[in-house]
Scaffold this active site. Structure first.
Site, mmCIF file in Angstrom:
data_model
loop_
_atom_site.group_PDB
_atom_site.id
_atom_site.type_symbol
_atom_site.label_atom_id
_atom_site.label_comp_id
_atom_site.label_asym_id
_atom_site.label_seq_id
_atom_site.Cartn_x
_atom_site.Cartn_y
_atom_site.Cartn_z
ATOM 1 N N SER A 50 0.824 -1.207 0.000
ATOM 2 C CA SER A 50 0.000 0.000 0.000
ATOM 3 C C SER A 50 0.858 1.257 0.000
ATOM 4 C CB SER A 50 -0.888 -0.009 1.241
ATOM 5 O OG SER A 50 -1.608 1.208 1.313
ATOM 6 N N CYS A 62 -0.675 3.311 10.680
ATOM 7 C CA CYS A 62 0.052 4.422 10.052
ATOM 8 C C CYS A 62 0.751 5.253 11.142
ATOM 9 C CB CYS A 62 -0.898 5.301 9.249
ATOM 10 S SG CYS A 62 -0.050 6.754 8.585
ATOM 11 N N THR A 96 9.158 0.041 -1.117
ATOM 12 C CA THR A 96 10.113 1.094 -1.472
ATOM 13 C C THR A 96 10.931 0.738 -2.714
ATOM 14 O OG1 THR A 96 10.243 1.547 0.872
ATOM 15 C CG2 THR A 96 11.918 2.555 -0.493
#
Ligand code: SIN
Length: 291
Positions: A24, A133, A269
């Site tokens: 995500s 988060c 990443t």
């Protein structure tokens, strides 16, 4: 489990030719990668987090490349669930692989409210519930570290959908095994281990954090042993599949995470530099295992 682990996987009743999921926040809603034709080797795409209302996210600077990784402090920027449902999901139907929607919320009820609205779409196979988060004041890490809150969020989601969902857990505080057990008790069909690790970059000339919100989420290939340990701990404790997230840059990293107990492995990443990472990882794994 047999070793080396098989590359082909069964997950949530679907056959996956690749264990690699796009994490995500690193692939939008899949539409740009579809345009770039770089979805070869991708087992599934996980969307950017979707919240009830549109969010601008945190003020910049909110991204910083470091010598060995990336700090992000996006703050769940997204156009809100109604826009996603009406304007973005129809295009996601063209994806050649399964699609999961990552859902975030500022309150326990908001997670279920967002899922309830998304139930009008048939594009996705399930959800990833983001209680981890590190870049928001409400609903992020503060929820994920508290098994009681994780339980209530999962129960709320279970009440509004029959689709499977994974709860994405935090490595930042609390006991990830207890939070995973709470997610499963609440009805989760998987757990994602794990969100980003807290990190910071201070400009030594000024003493100030380069990232506006000061502390951010850090991702790096150097985190692989930390993620392997958490995947191993959680997969030994819960009966549902574990999706790993973090630390992957090579095919052998994916195989190691599968050997540690992950059923699927997210890459994130790495995509920023190498949009074709999934295909490269698959080629490396096939060479290594002969599968
Ligand atoms: C963010 O939007 O700040 C990153 C999302 C996350 O880490 O869950």
């Amino acid at each position: 489990m047999s070793f080396p682990p098989a590359i082909r996987r069964k997950f949530w009743g679907h056959d996956f030719s690749s264990p690699v999921m796009l994490a995500s926040g690193t692939a939008g809603f899949g539409e740009e990668l579809l345009d770039l034709k770089c979805l070869s080797g991708v087992g599934a795409v996980v969307s950017k987090a979707v919240t009830l209302k549109p969010r601008e996210g945190n003020l910049p600077p909110r991204l910083l490349e470091t010598p060995f990784g990336l700090l992000n402090s996006i703050g769940l920027a997204n156009p809100g669930v109604h826009h996603v449902l009406n304007c973005i999901l129809p295009a996601a139907a063209a994806l050649p692989c399964p699609f999961l929607i990552n859902v975030a919320g500022e309150s326990v009820d908001e997670f279920a409210d967002v899922v309830n609205i998304l139930e009008d779409s048939s594009v996705h196979i399930g959800y990833e519930i983001n209680v981890s988060c590190p870049n928001v004041a409400e609903g992020g890490t503060a929820f994920g570290v508290d098994p009681e809150v994780v339980l209530r969020v999962a129960q709320g989601v279970s009440r509004v959908t029959d689709r499977p969902f994974s709860v994405k857990l935090t490595p930042n505080g609390g006991d990830i095994v207890q939070s995973a057990e709470a997610a499963v008790e609440g009805g989760a069909s998987a757990v994602t281990v794990c969100n980003t690790f807290l990190g910071m970059h201070i400009d030594w000339k000024t003493g100030k954090s380069v990232i506006r919100r000061k502390v951010a989420g850090y991702t790096s290939p150097a985190l692989l042993p930390l993620v392997v340990a958490k995947v191993w701990q959680v997969s030994n404790a819960v009966s549902v599949p574990v999706i790993s997230s973090g630390g992957v840059s090579r095919g052998e990293d994916v195989l190691q995470l599968l050997a540690a107990g992950a059923q699927m492995v997210q890459v994130g990443t790495r995509l920023m530099r190498r949009p074709f990472a999934a295909s490269e990882l698959m080629d490396e794994m096939k060479k290594l295992t002969g599968e």
